[in-house]
Scaffold this motif. Structure first.
Motif, PDB file in Angstrom:
ATOM      1  N   ARG A  94       0.696  -1.174  -0.061  1.00 48.64           N
ATOM      2  CA  ARG A  94       0.124   0.024  -0.062  1.00 48.64           C
ATOM      3  C   ARG A  94       0.724   1.204  -0.122  1.00 48.64           C
ATOM      4  N   THR A  95       1.747   1.365  -1.044  1.00 50.38           N
ATOM      5  CA  THR A  95       2.864   2.472  -1.116  1.00 50.38           C
ATOM      6  C   THR A  95       2.838   2.765  -2.529  1.00 50.38           C
ATOM      7  N   ALA A  96       3.144   4.112  -2.638  1.00 55.43           N
ATOM      8  CA  ALA A  96       3.539   4.615  -3.953  1.00 55.43           C
ATOM      9  C   ALA A  96       4.962   5.270  -3.973  1.00 55.43           C
ATOM     10  N   ARG A  97       5.899   5.025  -4.686  1.00 52.92           N
ATOM     11  CA  ARG A  97       6.924   6.037  -5.193  1.00 52.92           C
ATOM     12  C   ARG A  97       6.508   7.029  -6.339  1.00 52.92           C
ATOM     13  N   ILE A  98       6.762   8.137  -5.876  1.00 51.73           N
ATOM     14  CA  ILE A  98       6.491   9.160  -6.741  1.00 51.73           C
ATOM     15  C   ILE A  98       7.805  10.179  -7.161  1.00 51.73           C
ATOM     16  N   GLU A  99       7.730  10.529  -8.304  1.00 50.11           N
ATOM     17  CA  GLU A  99       8.874  11.716  -8.618  1.00 50.11           C
ATOM     18  C   GLU A  99       8.620  12.935  -8.299  1.00 50.11           C
ATOM     19  N   ALA A 100       9.713  13.804  -8.590  1.00 46.73           N
ATOM     20  CA  ALA A 100       9.103  15.044  -8.121  1.00 46.73           C
ATOM     21  C   ALA A 100       8.109  15.865  -9.017  1.00 46.73           C
ATOM     22  N   GLY A 101       7.883  15.609 -10.216  1.00 49.80           N
ATOM     23  CA  GLY A 101       7.156  16.421 -11.200  1.00 49.80           C
ATOM     24  C   GLY A 101       5.548  15.682 -11.094  1.00 49.80           C
ATOM     25  N   VAL A 102       5.628  14.706 -10.383  1.00 47.23           N
ATOM     26  CA  VAL A 102       4.010  14.140 -10.434  1.00 47.23           C
ATOM     27  C   VAL A 102       2.882  15.299  -9.825  1.00 47.23           C
ATOM     28  N   ARG A 103       1.663  15.044 -10.426  1.00 51.48           N
ATOM     29  CA  ARG A 103       0.557  15.841 -10.069  1.00 51.48           C
ATOM     30  C   ARG A 103      -0.348  14.691  -9.387  1.00 51.48           C
ATOM     31  N   TRP A 104      -1.051  15.108  -8.353  1.00 47.90           N
ATOM     32  CA  TRP A 104      -1.911  14.065  -7.918  1.00 47.90           C
ATOM     33  C   TRP A 104      -2.859  13.516  -8.464  1.00 47.90           C
ATOM     34  N   ALA A 105      -3.238  14.069  -9.630  1.00 48.98           N
ATOM     35  CA  ALA A 105      -4.105  13.037 -10.628  1.00 48.98           C
ATOM     36  C   ALA A 105      -3.510  11.972 -10.919  1.00 48.98           C
ATOM     37  N   GLN A 106      -2.184  11.833 -11.375  1.00 44.53           N
ATOM     38  CA  GLN A 106      -1.531  10.673 -11.852  1.00 44.53           C
ATOM     39  C   GLN A 106      -1.366   9.703 -10.654  1.00 44.53           C
ATOM     40  N   VAL A 107      -1.300   9.854  -9.401  1.00 45.60           N
ATOM     41  CA  VAL A 107      -1.173   8.911  -8.347  1.00 45.60           C
ATOM     42  C   VAL A 107      -2.742   8.356  -7.921  1.00 45.60           C
ATOM     43  N   VAL A 108      -3.744   9.470  -8.097  1.00 45.47           N
ATOM     44  CA  VAL A 108      -4.767   8.846  -7.859  1.00 45.47           C
ATOM     45  C   VAL A 108      -5.536   7.642  -8.990  1.00 45.47           C
ATOM     46  N   ALA A 109      -5.170   8.203 -10.146  1.00 47.41           N
ATOM     47  CA  ALA A 109      -5.366   7.147 -11.177  1.00 47.41           C
ATOM     48  C   ALA A 109      -4.429   5.939 -11.085  1.00 47.41           C
ATOM     49  N   ALA A 110      -3.248   6.017 -10.751  1.00 47.02           N
ATOM     50  CA  ALA A 110      -2.594   4.642 -10.736  1.00 47.02           C
ATOM     51  C   ALA A 110      -2.898   3.986  -9.465  1.00 47.02           C
TER      52      ALA A 110
END
Length: 449
Positions: A94-110
């Motif tokens: 239950r984790t996500a690795r996100i890079e510095a340019g990511v917007r929340w919409a991308q994390v929500v969709a993934a």
């Protein structure tokens, strides 16, 4: 440019192709004017840019989307992170690795296909990393706390141009300072964040016409004293322009927009908001069961870049006198057009996180914000309005919230007020350790002790 060694991304200078587009983010009133922009492709580009800046005495600013611009960079080096858009979901952990340019919409969709969601904010277009480093008051924060409370690890380039993997075990001081200290301690290239087992919300907006605004404000104030932590909400007083981009029932009206995000089931949500619906007719009522992927519709904030100034004050309580003062300042009969939003805090936000961080003013009950749209020139009326807002809340303030100090005019006193005195002293001491030359000062700056 060879001076930047192994940088793979573009290096832009004033007058060159792409410079103006890259320096201007969502906040258009006070764009950056750096001496050079490095459009980073990866963490190594960031490291090389910081190394060059440190060697040449150039202060460093960072920009992804430009929503939360505290003050513009005039000279120095701007690191643009918008191309660093990697997102990796681990559904088992239950984790996500996100890079510095990511917007929340991308994390929500993934995250959604796995029945998971991040503790994202009201606007899906906001950069996830900077939002989290500033604390992160999210749509479910009364239930789950600040976004910063869910960070597992941080990858950052510090002022010595070293890329560090920071955890509570490897460097507890730096981990603590980065979460709340925002860009003061390095350029964060990535985060590992915890995700929540949330696939849907009971949420949306209740829009009331001007004549009901005083009753709605009083009812919402009383209602927030009774709701459980599963209910996160806010209320905004908004003058809506009479233009086609807005729904017809709202055009040209001054409205109260109650924003609802409930993590309970639909039956609980219906029961909880029944007192608000009983106030009177709604111009629009969108509250109902929704997938978390539609959560951006709750606040329904415009995605178009604009010029604005914003400030905020955290308060312990919202009494009737304060409500009346806010209506005089920015209600339907006020001479100035501005948006006032009051967010209900408390719940899990008032509790210490499992792993300590530097997020300040956790004990506040409400956050009162003021946002003014700006024209192309300086506006004395906006200055005067924000001055009256500060004076109105001065005696009630317990501080400010860092992420809502944007618009290109954050002051040192405002930044200091975003922390308890002991937290600020510790941050200043750690700044002297990790960035004694204050290389990272084009931000909500905390000078080294």
């Amino acid at each position: 440019m060879s001076a930047y060694g192994t940088v793979r991304g573009a290096v832009l200078e004033p007058g060159g192709d792409g410079y103006d587009a890259e320096r201007t983010g969502f906040q258009t009133a006070s764009p950056h004017r750096p001496a050079v922009i490095v459009v980073a492709e990866d963490a190594e580009d960031v490291r090389a840019a910081v190394e060059h800046a440190a060697a040449h005495g150039m202060p460093v600013a960072v920009q992804n989307t430009g929503h939360g611009l505290p003050l513009p960079a005039d000279g120095g080096l701007l690191i643009a992170t918008r191309k660093m858009t990697g997102v990796q979901i681990d559904p088992d952990a239950r984790t996500a690795r996100i890079e510095a340019g990511v917007r929340w919409a991308q994390v929500v969709a993934a995250a959604a296909p796995h029945g998971l969601a991040p503790l994202s904010g009201s606007s899906p277009g906001v950069g996830a990393v900077s939002y989290t480093l500033g604390g992160g008051v999210g749509l479910m924060s009364r239930r789950y706390g600040f976004a910063a409370d869910h960070v597992r690890s941080i990858d950052a380039v510090t002022a010595d141009a070293k890329l560090r993997h920071v955890t509570p075990d490897t460097d507890p001081d730096l981990f603590w300072a980065l979460l709340g200290g925002r860009a003061n301690f390095g350029v964060v290239t990535g985060l590992e964040i915890g995700l929540l087992p949330v696939a849907r919300l009971y949420g949306g907006g209740l829009y009331f016409d001007a004549g009901l605004i005083p009753a709605v404000m009083d009812a919402w104030r009383e209602w927030t004293r009774t709701v459980p932590d599963e209910m996160t909400s806010s209320i905004a007083l908004m003058p809506v322009p009479d233009v086609p981009v807005f729904p017809e029932p709202l055009r040209g009206r001054h409205v109260a927009h109650v924003r609802i995000a409930c993590t309970g089931d639909a039956a609980d949500g219906e029961r909880l908001i029944a007192p608000l619906r009983a106030i009177g007719p709604r111009l629009i009522d969108t509250v109902g069961e929704m997938p978390y992927t539609d959560s951006g519709l709750i606040h329904n904030e415009p995605p178009v870049p604009m010029a604005y100034r914003a400030t905020n004050v955290a308060v312990d309580a919202l009494d009737g006198d304060l409500v009346r003062d806010l209506l005089v300042l920015a209600g339907p009969d006020a001479p100035d057009r501005a948006i006032v939003e009051v967010r209900h805090l408390g719940g899990a936000m008032a509790k210490p996180p499992a792993v300590p961080n530097a997020v300040g003013n956790r004990g506040a009950g409400y956050l009162v914000g003021l946002l003014s749209k700006l024209g192309p020139d300086a506006d004395p009326a906006v200055d005067a309005l924000h001055g009256r807002f500060g004076g109105l809340l001065a005696g009630r303030s317990r501080g400010q919230v860092l992420n809502f100090l944007f618009g290109g005019s954050a002051t040192p006193d405002q930044v200091r007020a975003a922390y308890e005195p002991e937290t600020y002293r510790r941050l200043a001491g750690l700044k002297a350790k990790y960035d004694p030359a204050n290389l990272f000062r084009l931000n909500h700056n905390i000078p080294p002790a």
